[in-house]
Design a protein around this motif. Structure first.
Motif, PDB file in Angstrom:
ATOM      1  N   ALA A  48       0.822  -1.207   0.000  1.00  0.00           N
ATOM      2  CA  ALA A  48       0.000   0.000   0.000  1.00  0.00           C
ATOM      3  C   ALA A  48       0.857   1.258   0.000  1.00  0.00           C
ATOM      4  O   ALA A  48       0.456   2.290  -0.530  1.00  0.00           O
ATOM      5  CB  ALA A  48      -0.946   0.004   1.195  1.00  0.00           C
ATOM      6  N   ASP A  49       2.052   1.185   0.607  1.00  0.00           N
ATOM      7  CA  ASP A  49       2.956   2.332   0.581  1.00  0.00           C
ATOM      8  C   ASP A  49       3.328   2.683  -0.853  1.00  0.00           C
ATOM      9  O   ASP A  49       3.355   3.851  -1.236  1.00  0.00           O
ATOM     10  CB  ASP A  49       4.240   2.037   1.368  1.00  0.00           C
ATOM     11  CG  ASP A  49       4.008   1.937   2.866  1.00  0.00           C
ATOM     12  OD1 ASP A  49       3.019   2.546   3.339  1.00  0.00           O
ATOM     13  OD2 ASP A  49       4.795   1.260   3.543  1.00  0.00           O
ATOM     14  N   GLY A  51       1.555   1.860  -3.501  1.00  0.00           N
ATOM     15  CA  GLY A  51       0.324   2.314  -4.148  1.00  0.00           C
ATOM     16  C   GLY A  51       0.027   3.766  -3.831  1.00  0.00           C
ATOM     17  O   GLY A  51      -0.368   4.547  -4.707  1.00  0.00           O
ATOM     18  N   THR A  52       0.232   4.134  -2.587  1.00  0.00           N
ATOM     19  CA  THR A  52       0.024   5.525  -2.178  1.00  0.00           C
ATOM     20  C   THR A  52       0.975   6.445  -2.920  1.00  0.00           C
ATOM     21  O   THR A  52       0.594   7.523  -3.377  1.00  0.00           O
ATOM     22  CB  THR A  52       0.217   5.669  -0.654  1.00  0.00           C
ATOM     23  OG1 THR A  52      -0.731   4.832   0.005  1.00  0.00           O
ATOM     24  CG2 THR A  52       0.043   7.106  -0.202  1.00  0.00           C
ATOM     25  N   THR A  55      -0.258   6.849  -6.455  1.00  0.00           N
ATOM     26  CA  THR A  55      -1.464   7.684  -6.474  1.00  0.00           C
ATOM     27  C   THR A  55      -1.110   9.145  -6.249  1.00  0.00           C
ATOM     28  O   THR A  55      -1.625  10.027  -6.941  1.00  0.00           O
ATOM     29  CB  THR A  55      -2.463   7.211  -5.397  1.00  0.00           C
ATOM     30  OG1 THR A  55      -2.785   5.843  -5.652  1.00  0.00           O
ATOM     31  CG2 THR A  55      -3.719   8.049  -5.406  1.00  0.00           C
ATOM     32  N   ASP A  56      -0.227   9.411  -5.296  1.00  0.00           N
ATOM     33  CA  ASP A  56       0.201  10.790  -5.041  1.00  0.00           C
ATOM     34  C   ASP A  56       0.876  11.391  -6.263  1.00  0.00           C
ATOM     35  O   ASP A  56       0.647  12.551  -6.617  1.00  0.00           O
ATOM     36  CB  ASP A  56       1.154  10.855  -3.847  1.00  0.00           C
ATOM     37  CG  ASP A  56       0.461  10.609  -2.515  1.00  0.00           C
ATOM     38  OD1 ASP A  56      -0.791  10.634  -2.478  1.00  0.00           O
ATOM     39  OD2 ASP A  56       1.173  10.372  -1.517  1.00  0.00           O
ATOM     40  N   THR A  59      -1.745  12.212  -8.857  1.00  0.00           N
ATOM     41  CA  THR A  59      -2.495  13.403  -8.456  1.00  0.00           C
ATOM     42  C   THR A  59      -1.680  14.657  -8.723  1.00  0.00           C
ATOM     43  O   THR A  59      -2.200  15.639  -9.266  1.00  0.00           O
ATOM     44  CB  THR A  59      -2.877  13.322  -6.963  1.00  0.00           C
ATOM     45  OG1 THR A  59      -3.649  12.146  -6.749  1.00  0.00           O
ATOM     46  CG2 THR A  59      -3.662  14.539  -6.521  1.00  0.00           C
TER      47      THR A  59
END
Length: 163
Positions: A48-49, A51-52, A55-56, A59
């Motif tokens: 998830a790290d 993935g984050t 995603t960041d 964005t």
């Protein structure tokens, strides 16, 4: 009714302020490998790290693209001021009301002409393009950012519920 000299000056300064803000120094982001390398140095990193991080990054790229497009619109409006065509609808040739220009100083069309153009886009574009357009509109609308009521959040909730 065309714009008064005072109104034009006010809008000119507003556009210059927008240009200054949009072309100001942006935070330089690290390269993806530096960021991922930083995460992979630790023990027991969670997927998830990563993935984050992705995603960041996406964005940030979206926001930069929106800022770039907005800067182009501001520059176009400033050029129209120089040419003497500022405040005239590009579709109908009618004067754009001062109230609209005060709210959106880079507006190219009257509200009615803009709505007609957006309706045409909605009927002509495939559904996935219309959905993407609405999502980008949510991301660029300061009123819907961080609100769970935006269309983008609704789509994400729907996708998550289907899994």
């Amino acid at each position: 009714m065309s714009l008064t000299k005072e109104q034009t000056q006010h809008l000119y300064h507003k556009l210059l302020d927008m240009k200054k803000e949009l072309s100001g120094e942006k935070k330089e982001t690290e390269s993806m490998t530096e960021e991922v390398g930083e995460l992979s140095n630790g023990v027991d990193n969670h997927m998830a790290d990563h993935g984050t991080l992705v995603t960041d990054r996406m964005t940030d790229q979206t926001v930069r693209e929106i800022d770039r497009e907005l800067l182009e619109e501001v520059n176009h409006a400033l050029q129209k001021m120089k040419d003497g065509t500022y405040g005239v609808c590009e579709k109908t040739g009618q004067d754009i009301p001062y109230e609209r220009l005060k709210a959106v100083p880079y507006a190219r069309m009257t509200v009615e002409a803009q709505a007609d153009m957006e309706d045409e886009l909605e009927t002509d574009a495939p559904s996935f393009e219309r959905e993407f357009h609405e999502q980008v509109k949510d991301l660029s609308n300061k009123e819907t950012v961080d609100q769970k009521s935006s269309q983008t959040y609704e789509i994400l909730d729907r996708e998550q519920d289907s899994k």
